[in-house]
Write a protein that holds these residues in place. Structure first.
Motif, mmCIF file in Angstrom:
data_model
loop_
_atom_site.group_PDB
_atom_site.id
_atom_site.type_symbol
_atom_site.label_atom_id
_atom_site.label_comp_id
_atom_site.label_asym_id
_atom_site.label_seq_id
_atom_site.Cartn_x
_atom_site.Cartn_y
_atom_site.Cartn_z
ATOM 1 N N UNK A 25 53.455 20.027 47.081
ATOM 2 C CA UNK A 25 52.931 20.430 45.778
ATOM 3 C C UNK A 25 52.481 21.879 45.847
ATOM 4 N N UNK A 26 52.100 22.423 44.736
ATOM 5 C CA UNK A 26 51.558 23.786 44.671
ATOM 6 C C UNK A 26 50.268 23.753 43.860
ATOM 7 N N UNK A 27 49.337 24.608 44.232
ATOM 8 C CA UNK A 27 48.109 24.736 43.470
ATOM 9 C C UNK A 27 48.457 25.307 42.096
ATOM 10 N N UNK A 28 47.841 24.779 41.049
ATOM 11 C CA UNK A 28 48.110 25.230 39.680
ATOM 12 C C UNK A 28 47.272 26.439 39.294
ATOM 13 N N UNK A 29 46.070 26.520 39.862
ATOM 14 C CA UNK A 29 45.143 27.587 39.469
ATOM 15 C C UNK A 29 44.124 27.807 40.578
ATOM 16 N N UNK A 30 43.789 29.072 40.818
ATOM 17 C CA UNK A 30 42.707 29.416 41.743
ATOM 18 C C UNK A 30 41.829 30.472 41.077
ATOM 19 N N UNK A 31 40.525 30.232 41.071
ATOM 20 C CA UNK A 31 39.543 31.213 40.617
ATOM 21 C C UNK A 31 38.591 31.441 41.783
ATOM 22 N N UNK A 32 38.499 32.660 42.225
ATOM 23 C CA UNK A 32 37.609 33.004 43.335
ATOM 24 C C UNK A 32 36.237 33.381 42.801
ATOM 25 N N UNK A 33 35.222 33.261 43.647
ATOM 26 C CA UNK A 33 33.868 33.630 43.225
ATOM 27 C C UNK A 33 33.827 35.051 42.683
ATOM 28 N N UNK A 34 34.513 35.981 43.364
ATOM 29 C CA UNK A 34 34.488 37.383 42.929
ATOM 30 C C UNK A 34 35.171 37.563 41.575
ATOM 31 N N UNK A 35 36.094 36.663 41.192
ATOM 32 C CA UNK A 35 36.727 36.711 39.876
ATOM 33 C C UNK A 35 35.825 36.102 38.811
ATOM 34 N N UNK A 36 35.127 35.056 39.190
ATOM 35 C CA UNK A 36 34.265 34.317 38.262
ATOM 36 C C UNK A 36 33.089 35.166 37.803
ATOM 37 N N UNK A 37 32.414 35.815 38.731
ATOM 38 C CA UNK A 37 31.261 36.664 38.404
ATOM 39 C C UNK A 37 31.272 37.868 39.354
ATOM 40 N N UNK A 38 32.029 38.936 38.990
ATOM 41 C CA UNK A 38 32.211 40.072 39.894
ATOM 42 C C UNK A 38 30.916 40.749 40.334
ATOM 43 N N UNK A 39 29.913 40.785 39.482
ATOM 44 C CA UNK A 39 28.654 41.433 39.867
ATOM 45 C C UNK A 39 27.897 40.607 40.902
ATOM 46 N N UNK A 40 27.778 39.325 40.658
ATOM 47 C CA UNK A 40 27.026 38.447 41.548
ATOM 48 C C UNK A 40 27.764 38.182 42.858
ATOM 49 N N UNK A 41 29.083 38.032 42.802
ATOM 50 C CA UNK A 41 29.865 37.595 43.948
ATOM 51 C C UNK A 41 30.835 38.666 44.437
ATOM 52 N N UNK A 42 30.516 39.921 44.276
ATOM 53 C CA UNK A 42 31.408 41.013 44.690
ATOM 54 C C UNK A 42 31.873 40.819 46.139
ATOM 55 N N UNK A 43 33.177 40.842 46.348
ATOM 56 C CA UNK A 43 33.734 40.719 47.689
ATOM 57 C C UNK A 43 33.789 39.304 48.243
ATOM 58 N N UNK A 44 33.294 38.327 47.501
ATOM 59 C CA UNK A 44 33.294 36.934 47.966
ATOM 60 C C UNK A 44 34.609 36.280 47.545
#
Length: 133
Positions: A25-44
């Motif tokens: 199978x393949x993953x349908x979607x990935x959201x990283x912490x740094x994408x979700x909240x760039x200020x709070x999770x920069x580089x995560x």
């Protein structure tokens, strides 16, 4: 819809790669912490949310050691069940029945992906996540 949600402690990306190979199978979607909240999770680059289908069943996966930013470790669990509701009213009616007996819960909040989302552990120790589609 009932969805299993698998929580990892920093190795979700490796788990996804393994599951993709094992279940073809393949993953349908990935959201990283740094994408979700760039200020709070920069580089995560840990995974805040991913979804895939395993044998036709939707499965959510993430690296979240705490749910929805809550540091309450009583709700940390390797697996919990997500129930998707069509409306907030439907979600709250179900939650009211289960809430009286719950052990621990987080307040329901609005997120970028749902008008209402939250989780709680019922009196049997099962961790539930409720969200509006």
């Amino acid at each position: 819809m009932l969805i299993p949600h698998l929580h990892f402690k920093g190795n979700c990306e490796k788990a996804i790669a393994l599951y993709e190979k094992a279940f073809d199978t393949k993953v349908d979607e990935i959201v990283r912490f740094c994408d979700y909240d760039p200020e709070k999770w920069a580089g995560d680059n840990r995974i805040a949310h991913a979804n895939m289908k395993i044998k036709g069943q939707a499965v959510f996966l993430n690296d979240n050691d705490c749910m929805f930013g809550n540091e309450d470790t009583s709700l940390n669990f390797p697996v919990h069940l997500i129930v998707q509701f069509q409306t907030s009213g439907e979600l709250l009616a179900c939650y009211e029945i289960l809430r009286a007996c719950s052990i621990a819960d987080n307040p329901f909040v609005k997120t970028f992906y749902s008008e209402l989302v939250g989780n709680f552990k019922d009196k049997f120790g099962m961790l539930w996540g409720f969200m509006v589609v």
